[in-house]
Design a protein around this motif. Structure first.
Motif, PDB file in Angstrom:
ATOM      1  N   ILE A 149      21.450  10.279  10.067  1.00 34.93           N
ATOM      2  CA  ILE A 149      20.525   9.665  11.020  1.00 34.93           C
ATOM      3  C   ILE A 149      19.732   8.610  10.259  1.00 34.93           C
ATOM      4  CG2 ILE A 149      18.786  10.102  12.784  1.00 34.93           C
ATOM      5  CD1 ILE A 149      19.423  13.072  12.562  1.00 34.93           C
ATOM      6  N   LEU A 150      19.589   7.440  10.845  1.00 36.27           N
ATOM      7  CA  LEU A 150      18.898   6.365  10.131  1.00 36.27           C
ATOM      8  C   LEU A 150      17.790   5.779  10.978  1.00 36.27           C
ATOM      9  CD1 LEU A 150      19.563   3.240  11.214  1.00 36.27           C
ATOM     10  CD2 LEU A 150      21.802   3.802  10.330  1.00 36.27           C
ATOM     11  N   GLU A 151      16.889   5.104  10.273  1.00 30.76           N
ATOM     12  CA  GLU A 151      15.920   4.254  10.949  1.00 30.76           C
ATOM     13  C   GLU A 151      16.124   2.835  10.460  1.00 30.76           C
ATOM     14  OE1 GLU A 151      13.241   2.669   9.320  1.00 30.76           O
ATOM     15  OE2 GLU A 151      13.822   3.475   7.372  1.00 30.76           O
ATOM     16  N   LYS A 152      15.940   1.901  11.369  1.00 30.97           N
ATOM     17  CA  LYS A 152      16.065   0.471  11.072  1.00 30.97           C
ATOM     18  C   LYS A 152      14.769  -0.219  11.471  1.00 30.97           C
ATOM     19  CE  LYS A 152      17.952  -3.689  13.148  1.00 30.97           C
ATOM     20  NZ  LYS A 152      18.840  -4.257  14.181  1.00 30.97           N
ATOM     21  N   ILE A 153      14.223  -1.029  10.569  1.00 32.46           N
ATOM     22  CA  ILE A 153      12.948  -1.697  10.818  1.00 32.46           C
ATOM     23  C   ILE A 153      13.129  -2.853  11.796  1.00 32.46           C
ATOM     24  CG2 ILE A 153      11.020  -2.934   9.763  1.00 32.46           C
ATOM     25  CD1 ILE A 153      11.320   0.070   9.054  1.00 32.46           C
ATOM     26  N   THR A 173       8.212   2.829  19.878  1.00 26.49           N
ATOM     27  CA  THR A 173       7.139   1.839  19.971  1.00 26.49           C
ATOM     28  C   THR A 173       6.394   1.712  18.641  1.00 26.49           C
ATOM     29  OG1 THR A 173       5.616   3.543  20.763  1.00 26.49           O
ATOM     30  CG2 THR A 173       6.819   2.276  22.430  1.00 26.49           C
ATOM     31  N   LYS A 174       7.027   2.227  17.567  1.00 25.04           N
ATOM     32  CA  LYS A 174       6.357   2.287  16.263  1.00 25.04           C
ATOM     33  C   LYS A 174       6.973   1.344  15.229  1.00 25.04           C
ATOM     34  CE  LYS A 174       5.079   7.112  17.090  1.00 25.04           C
ATOM     35  NZ  LYS A 174       5.172   8.518  16.621  1.00 25.04           N
ATOM     36  N   MET A 214      15.251 -16.388   5.363  1.00 23.75           N
ATOM     37  CA  MET A 214      16.328 -15.417   5.498  1.00 23.75           C
ATOM     38  C   MET A 214      15.731 -14.020   5.620  1.00 23.75           C
ATOM     39  SD  MET A 214      19.192 -17.113   5.397  1.00 23.75           S
ATOM     40  CE  MET A 214      20.308 -15.729   5.201  1.00 23.75           C
ATOM     41  N   ALA A 215      16.349 -13.185   6.432  1.00 23.00           N
ATOM     42  CA  ALA A 215      15.829 -11.824   6.619  1.00 23.00           C
ATOM     43  C   ALA A 215      16.984 -10.865   6.881  1.00 23.00           C
ATOM     44  CB  ALA A 215      14.839 -11.786   7.784  1.00 23.00           C
ATOM     45  N   ASP A 216      16.780  -9.614   6.484  1.00 23.19           N
ATOM     46  CA  ASP A 216      17.740  -8.545   6.764  1.00 23.19           C
ATOM     47  C   ASP A 216      16.945  -7.292   7.075  1.00 23.19           C
ATOM     48  OD1 ASP A 216      20.181  -7.196   6.989  1.00 23.19           O
ATOM     49  OD2 ASP A 216      20.174  -6.612   4.879  1.00 23.19           O
ATOM     50  N   ASN A 217      17.263  -6.643   8.173  1.00 19.94           N
ATOM     51  CA  ASN A 217      16.503  -5.454   8.586  1.00 19.94           C
ATOM     52  C   ASN A 217      16.789  -4.292   7.645  1.00 19.94           C
ATOM     53  OD1 ASN A 217      17.398  -7.136  11.044  1.00 19.94           O
ATOM     54  ND2 ASN A 217      15.611  -6.035  11.789  1.00 19.94           N
ATOM     55  N   PRO A 218      15.782  -3.823   6.903  1.00 22.10           N
ATOM     56  CA  PRO A 218      16.021  -2.694   5.999  1.00 22.10           C
ATOM     57  C   PRO A 218      16.302  -1.424   6.776  1.00 22.10           C
ATOM     58  CG  PRO A 218      13.683  -3.233   6.079  1.00 22.10           C
ATOM     59  CD  PRO A 218      14.393  -4.305   6.843  1.00 22.10           C
ATOM     60  N   SER A 219      17.174  -0.597   6.211  1.00 24.09           N
ATOM     61  CA  SER A 219      17.548   0.660   6.847  1.00 24.09           C
ATOM     62  C   SER A 219      17.544   1.765   5.808  1.00 24.09           C
ATOM     63  CB  SER A 219      18.944   0.537   7.480  1.00 24.09           C
ATOM     64  OG  SER A 219      19.352   1.760   8.032  1.00 24.09           O
ATOM     65  N   ASP A 237       6.252  -3.736   7.007  1.00 20.87           N
ATOM     66  CA  ASP A 237       7.628  -3.244   7.022  1.00 20.87           C
ATOM     67  C   ASP A 237       7.733  -1.897   6.306  1.00 20.87           C
ATOM     68  OD1 ASP A 237       8.613  -5.410   8.438  1.00 20.87           O
ATOM     69  OD2 ASP A 237       9.247  -6.516   6.643  1.00 20.87           O
ATOM     70  N   LEU A 238       7.022  -1.767   5.196  1.00 17.70           N
ATOM     71  CA  LEU A 238       7.042  -0.509   4.458  1.00 17.70           C
ATOM     72  C   LEU A 238       6.351   0.599   5.248  1.00 17.70           C
ATOM     73  CD1 LEU A 238       7.914   0.884   1.864  1.00 17.70           C
ATOM     74  CD2 LEU A 238       5.716   0.217   0.844  1.00 17.70           C
ATOM     75  N   ARG A 239       5.258   0.267   5.910  1.00 16.09           N
ATOM     76  CA  ARG A 239       4.575   1.271   6.734  1.00 16.09           C
ATOM     77  C   ARG A 239       5.497   1.773   7.838  1.00 16.09           C
ATOM     78  NH1 ARG A 239       2.717   2.311  11.281  1.00 16.09           N
ATOM     79  NH2 ARG A 239       3.406   0.314  12.150  1.00 16.09           N
ATOM     80  N   ARG A 240       6.227   0.855   8.468  1.00 14.43           N
ATOM     81  CA  ARG A 240       7.154   1.243   9.516  1.00 14.43           C
ATOM     82  C   ARG A 240       8.266   2.143   8.963  1.00 14.43           C
ATOM     83  NH1 ARG A 240       8.055  -4.600  12.626  1.00 14.43           N
ATOM     84  NH2 ARG A 240       5.928  -4.803  13.440  1.00 14.43           N
ATOM     85  N   CYS A 241       8.729   1.833   7.761  1.00 17.58           N
ATOM     86  CA  CYS A 241       9.779   2.653   7.158  1.00 17.58           C
ATOM     87  C   CYS A 241       9.289   4.074   6.915  1.00 17.58           C
ATOM     88  CB  CYS A 241      10.255   2.027   5.851  1.00 17.58           C
ATOM     89  SG  CYS A 241      11.522   3.014   5.006  1.00 17.58           S
ATOM     90  N   VAL A 242       8.105   4.215   6.382  1.00 14.59           N
ATOM     91  CA  VAL A 242       7.550   5.555   6.129  1.00 14.59           C
ATOM     92  C   VAL A 242       7.454   6.334   7.436  1.00 14.59           C
ATOM     93  CG1 VAL A 242       5.476   6.797   5.409  1.00 14.59           C
ATOM     94  CG2 VAL A 242       6.329   4.878   4.037  1.00 14.59           C
ATOM     95  N   ALA A 243       6.979   5.673   8.497  1.00 14.03           N
ATOM     96  CA  ALA A 243       6.903   6.339   9.802  1.00 14.03           C
ATOM     97  C   ALA A 243       8.290   6.707  10.299  1.00 14.03           C
ATOM     98  CB  ALA A 243       6.198   5.430  10.809  1.00 14.03           C
TER      99      ALA A 243
END
Length: 552
Positions: free
Chosen positions: A385-389, A347-348, A319-324, A421-427
């Motif tokens: 404004i949000l980011e989604k992994i 592209t990040k 199971m997975a859910d895209n963190p935002s 996933d955490l690295r992508r969130c920080v970016a």
């Protein structure tokens, strides 16, 4: 009604984040043909000879699938929820947040709390999540289609079939245009204009809300079916799948479902190798129903005294859910309400989306002290404004609490379990802070000015989840990501290809049973999945018809 503090914050969370969820159609509200459906209690009065197909779940995939199959075959569609028609909280853009704000045993949503401490929702209405999301429509990335092994011509035809009926391209609102320009200023380029396609850069996508603010849903697609061949029943929660276990492997032969009065009914498919039960109950409902029917990990089933039909340890896994995570920006003047229109496809490893206004007339004066709002209502002006992994890489699991199909199973998503996933969130959060400093966004702020810490504090205070806060989250972006994480309702998994279903989405080890929803996804397609889920329902139906007719 007196609001408790927790309820107010939960309402606030739903109000803001659901706005971010989420276009050219050939008909409007006035000439939209409502499909035929009946309450489940009338099933006993209808001709109920065996069906070619029983589709369990009248949601985002189930509606286009049932409509398509009915062109050539006799189809029964069973939906556990009620009708979306006549409910202004579903159909009107300015009211949509109210549907998610309340969850009762008969409401269009069923709220659940993952073990991660993040509030989430399941649709419980004909049309599924297309009735309760913020409507954004964008196709999957080409690599998703290639990896699935799909016929690209059929994929494009199936997307077009959906788009011609319920999808619209809307003029850009000022807030959306400002964020678009901000994305371009920070390098999320090129600008790709208005398009349904998934292309790196910044673009405006589609919406299932038309220019009058009226929602068009997957339920509308049922009107494209063949009425003599299609029976649709609402308030019909399926309790379990019925199997014939006398052969070399178990075969699905029908289902047992309840009606709105609590009476039980049985429906069966024809006794041939081509007729099927197809599960389109969603990423929570489909693995849950398999488990309740005896398909899943043997030890877990035996603990609940469920007769084991097939021992498969993978049901409910992956199971997975895209963190935002989001950044709230308060402006001196209230922004018009907008749902998601612009998206930055980077592209990040993350996407950027935005909304504004939240539909409240707010004349309060904005004052910010140490990054905190002086009034909760002030959060409703401005935008977020949000980011989604993308993906995500982190996986969890689903398991039964009891044998009651109306109960939520236990769901764990394990947000940020994978370091990438955490690295992508920080970016992603870093980019959001850059966008907040761009000229077009700062122009909307007027004489207001925020430091990064103030923006993070406001956003942390506005987000609602049950993850304990230490007060130091704004000092560390990794901590901010973990403590302010929310959902965009893009959860998936539980019936992964190669583990639970084969490449044709037939349940491995069981005859006459197939899965037709996002529970087989190993990643969420595109920026937002609803376009691909509806397309998949249509595509699967066309493919099944072609294969069956060619076989004679």
């Amino acid at each position: 009604m007196a609001w408790k503090k927790d309820d107010l914050f939960l309402f606030l969370f739903i109000f803001i984040i659901v706005s971010l969820y989420p276009c050219h159609g050939n008909f409007s509200q006035a000439n939209n043909k409502q499909p035929n459906f009946r309450n489940a209690s009338s099933f006993s009065t209808m001709p109920n000879s065996p069906y070619d197909y029983i589709v369990v779940g009248g949601g985002t995939a189930g509606c286009p699938l049932a409509a398509t199959l009915s062109k050539n075959f006799r189809v029964l569609l069973l939906e556990r929820g009620g009708s979306p028609y006549g409910n202004n909280n579903i159909s009107r853009l300015e009211n949509f947040h109210q549907t998610l704000a309340y969850s009762t045993p008969t409401s269009p949503v069923q709220r659940f709390l993952s073990t991660d401490g993040v509030f989430n929702h399941r649709a419980r209405v004909l049309g599924g999540n297309t009735c309760i999301n913020a409507g954004f429509y964008s196709r999957a990335e080409p690599s998703f289609v290639r990896n699935a092994g799909w016929d690209e011509v059929l994929v494009n035809e199936s997307y077009q079939w959906v788009e011609d009926k319920i999808v619209f391209l809307k003029p850009a609102a000022p807030w959306q245009s400002a964020v678009k320009d901000g994305l371009l200023e920070v390098g999320v380029t090129p600008f790709n204009g208005y398009t349904y396609q998934h292309i790196n850069g910044t673009k405006f996508g589609g919406s299932i809300f038309d220019n009058n603010g009226f929602r068009h849903t997957a339920a509308d697609l049922l009107a494209a079916g063949n009425p003599p061949n299609l029976q649709v029943f609402i308030h019909a929660p399926v309790q379990k799948i019925v199997f014939d276990t006398r052969g070399t492997k178990p075969k699905a032969i029908g289902v047992i479902f309840n009606d709105e009065n609590g009476n039980q009914h049985e429906a069966f498919i024809k006794t041939d190798e081509k007729s099927e039960v197809i599960l389109t109950a969603g990423a929570i409902g489909t693995p849950q129903l398999l488990l309740l029917s005896g398909v899943g990990p043997k030890e877990d089933l035996q603990k609940l005294n469920i007769t084991v039909i097939l021992n498969n340890e993978h049901v409910g896994k992956d199971m997975a859910d895209n963190p935002s995570n989001n950044i709230l920006i308060i402006t001196p003047e209230p922004q018009n309400q907008t749902l998601l229109q612009v998206v930055g496809i980077t592209t990040k490893g993350f996407y950027v989306e935005t909304s504004s206004g939240f539909g409240i007339n707010n004349d309060s004066i904005v004052t910010v002290k140490n990054g905190n709002m002086s009034e909760l209502k002030e959060i409703f002006r401005g935008g977020t404004i949000l980011e989604k992994i993308i993906g995500p890489l982190s996986k969890g699991n689903l398991s039964l609490v009891n044998t009651n199909v109306t109960s939520n199973p236990t769901v764990t998503f394990n947000y940020f379990a994978e370091p990438e996933d955490l690295r992508r969130c920080v970016a992603g959060v870093s980019l959001l802070l850059e966008i907040a400093k761009t000229r077009p966004v700062k122009e909307l702020m007027g004489n207001l000015s925020y430091t990064d810490e103030m923006l993070l504090n406001m956003s942390l205070n506005a987000n609602i989840n049950l993850i304990p806060k230490s007060g130091n989250e704004t000092k560390s972006l990794p901590e901010f990501c973990k403590k302010s994480v929310t959902t965009l309702w893009h959860y998936h998994g539980g019936c992964i290809v190669g583990k639970v279903v084969d490449r044709d989405y037939k349940v491995i080890g069981v005859g006459n049973l197939r899965v037709g929803d996002s529970s087989w996804f190993d990643v969420s397609p595109g920026t937002n999945p609803q376009a691909t889920v509806m397309m998949f329902g249509r595509m699967m139906g066309v493919k099944m018809i072609r294969e069956r007719l060619s076989a004679g």
